[in-house]
Design an enzyme around this catalytic site. Sequence first.
Site, PDB file in Angstrom:
ATOM      1  N   THR A 116       0.841  -1.201   0.000  1.00 20.24           N
ATOM      2  CA  THR A 116       0.000   0.000   0.000  1.00 20.24           C
ATOM      3  C   THR A 116       0.875   1.249   0.000  1.00 20.24           C
ATOM      4  O   THR A 116       1.896   1.277   0.687  1.00 20.24           O
ATOM      5  CB  THR A 116      -0.870   0.015   1.279  1.00 20.24           C
ATOM      6  OG1 THR A 116      -1.651  -1.176   1.309  1.00 20.24           O
ATOM      7  CG2 THR A 116      -1.795   1.221   1.309  1.00 20.24           C
ATOM      8  N   GLY A 117       0.440   2.265  -0.747  1.00 16.93           N
ATOM      9  CA  GLY A 117       1.160   3.539  -0.721  1.00 16.93           C
ATOM     10  C   GLY A 117       1.460   4.041  -2.112  1.00 16.93           C
ATOM     11  O   GLY A 117       1.178   3.361  -3.116  1.00 16.93           O
ATOM     12  N   SER A 118       2.047   5.216  -2.187  1.00 18.73           N
ATOM     13  CA  SER A 118       2.263   5.850  -3.494  1.00 18.73           C
ATOM     14  C   SER A 118       3.289   5.079  -4.337  1.00 18.73           C
ATOM     15  O   SER A 118       3.143   4.982  -5.563  1.00 18.73           O
ATOM     16  CB  SER A 118       2.712   7.296  -3.304  1.00 18.73           C
ATOM     17  OG  SER A 118       3.866   7.356  -2.497  1.00 18.73           O
ATOM     18  N   LYS A 173       7.124   0.785   8.772  1.00 20.41           N
ATOM     19  CA  LYS A 173       6.026   0.909   7.818  1.00 20.41           C
ATOM     20  C   LYS A 173       4.767   1.349   8.565  1.00 20.41           C
ATOM     21  O   LYS A 173       4.721   1.336   9.775  1.00 20.41           O
ATOM     22  CB  LYS A 173       5.772  -0.435   7.124  1.00 20.41           C
ATOM     23  CG  LYS A 173       6.883  -0.812   6.174  1.00 20.41           C
ATOM     24  CD  LYS A 173       6.592  -2.081   5.381  1.00 20.41           C
ATOM     25  CE  LYS A 173       5.244  -2.164   4.776  1.00 20.41           C
ATOM     26  NZ  LYS A 173       4.830  -1.022   3.940  1.00 20.41           N
ATOM     27  N   GLY A 214       2.900   4.282   7.544  1.00 18.38           N
ATOM     28  CA  GLY A 214       2.541   5.680   7.317  1.00 18.38           C
ATOM     29  C   GLY A 214       1.128   5.800   6.748  1.00 18.38           C
ATOM     30  O   GLY A 214       0.382   6.727   7.060  1.00 18.38           O
ATOM     31  N   GLY A 215       0.760   4.819   5.926  1.00 21.89           N
ATOM     32  CA  GLY A 215      -0.588   4.814   5.339  1.00 21.89           C
ATOM     33  C   GLY A 215      -1.600   4.053   6.193  1.00 21.89           C
ATOM     34  O   GLY A 215      -2.766   3.936   5.817  1.00 21.89           O
ATOM     35  N   GLU A 257      -0.212  -5.523   5.967  1.00 18.40           N
ATOM     36  CA  GLU A 257       1.074  -5.595   5.259  1.00 18.40           C
ATOM     37  C   GLU A 257       1.975  -6.652   5.898  1.00 18.40           C
ATOM     38  O   GLU A 257       2.635  -7.434   5.203  1.00 18.40           O
ATOM     39  CB  GLU A 257       1.760  -4.227   5.275  1.00 18.40           C
ATOM     40  CG  GLU A 257       1.029  -3.207   4.412  1.00 18.40           C
ATOM     41  CD  GLU A 257       1.557  -1.787   4.553  1.00 18.40           C
ATOM     42  OE1 GLU A 257       1.269  -0.989   3.667  1.00 18.40           O
ATOM     43  OE2 GLU A 257       2.235  -1.474   5.540  1.00 18.40           O
ATOM     44  N   LYS A 286      14.202   7.326   1.954  1.00 17.96           N
ATOM     45  CA  LYS A 286      13.740   6.402   3.002  1.00 17.96           C
ATOM     46  C   LYS A 286      14.891   5.665   3.678  1.00 17.96           C
ATOM     47  O   LYS A 286      14.700   4.989   4.685  1.00 17.96           O
ATOM     48  CB  LYS A 286      12.753   5.388   2.402  1.00 17.96           C
ATOM     49  CG  LYS A 286      11.573   5.991   1.676  1.00 17.96           C
ATOM     50  CD  LYS A 286      10.658   6.723   2.619  1.00 17.96           C
ATOM     51  CE  LYS A 286       9.472   7.394   1.962  1.00 17.96           C
ATOM     52  NZ  LYS A 286       8.531   6.534   1.326  1.00 17.96           N
TER      53      LYS A 286
HETATM   54  C1  5RP Z   1       1.529   2.056   4.259  1.00 22.05           C
HETATM   55  C2  5RP Z   1       2.997   1.902   4.190  1.00 22.05           C
HETATM   56  C3  5RP Z   1       3.703   2.465   3.004  1.00 22.05           C
HETATM   57  O1  5RP Z   1       4.406   1.452   2.372  1.00 22.05           O
HETATM   58  C4  5RP Z   1       4.643   3.535   3.443  1.00 22.05           C
HETATM   59  O2  5RP Z   1       3.905   4.515   4.154  1.00 22.05           O
HETATM   60  C5  5RP Z   1       5.358   4.190   2.247  1.00 22.05           C
HETATM   61  O3  5RP Z   1       4.448   4.893   1.467  1.00 22.05           O
HETATM   62  P1  5RP Z   1       4.886   5.661   0.163  1.00 22.05           P
HETATM   63  O4  5RP Z   1       5.212   4.632  -0.872  1.00 22.05           O
HETATM   64  O5  5RP Z   1       3.649   6.465  -0.213  1.00 22.05           O
HETATM   65  O6  5RP Z   1       6.055   6.532   0.501  1.00 22.05           O
HETATM   66  O7  5RP Z   1       3.636   1.336   5.035  1.00 22.05           O
HETATM   67  O8  5RP Z   1       1.003   1.563   5.456  1.00 22.05           O
END
Ligand code: 5RP
Length: 224
Positions: free
Chosen positions: A35-37, A101, A103-104, A110, A128
């Site tokens: 999940t995430g961008s 992990k 952030g989302g 996950e 990162k």
């Molecule tokens: C979501 C996560 C994402 O992988 C993490 O926040 C990175 O996100 P992004 O690819 O948007 O930088 O752990 O729960």
Amino acid sequence: MSDSVKENQKKRAANAAMETILPHLSPNTVLGIGTGSTTDYFIDELKNWKHLFDAAVASSNRSSDLLTSYDIKVINLNAAPLIDFYIDGADEINPDRVLIKGGGGALTREKIVAAASEQFICIADDSKRVGRLGSFPLPVEVLPMSRSLVARNLIELGGRPIWREAFETDNGNWILDVHDLFIEDPREIESKINDIPGVVANGIFAQQRADLVILGSNDGVTKF
Ligand code: 5RP
């Protein structure tokens, strides 16, 4: 680092992950999708190869919706055989491929999908990469009724938990973001936090660390 530079790095990492798994895809292959961008960029590339594999298991409703919108078959983890590859981003990555992990807010699913997968490929932009984990506030998913109890325990561990208000996880739970935690031994802290009653999962991925990290940079990608 400007936003467009970061986005290009994420795309590079996502494309390199696709190149890495491409020779291994077969009609029986099931992929785990995070999940995430950065993962969104991977899904965007994956849609071009959907005829080469069977299905995906998603770590969030958001990724499941995106995969489905591209006509990629999404199956439940309980219906999946062993997952060949799990591809996901991260908020921090240390030199041992241990991650923060969540952030989302999708950390629990996950971690589960990562644990069900043969190989975890972590993709990210260069920002990162860290020497020591912990500048990024550590997400901890908690059962709503245990929020204050867990927060008090996290303070005892030296952290400063902040409730991610107005946010509910896909599992109907809440998130505490723990600032200022000194993470010398990630595996030990991961276990200690898991032991607090009411904690569902925390964002340290030491037991489920990545098998391969692909970082996008301005010149190409770095793998370790
Ligand atoms: C979501 C996560 C994402 O992988 C993490 O926040 C990175 O996100 P992004 O690819 O948007 O930088 O752990 O729960």
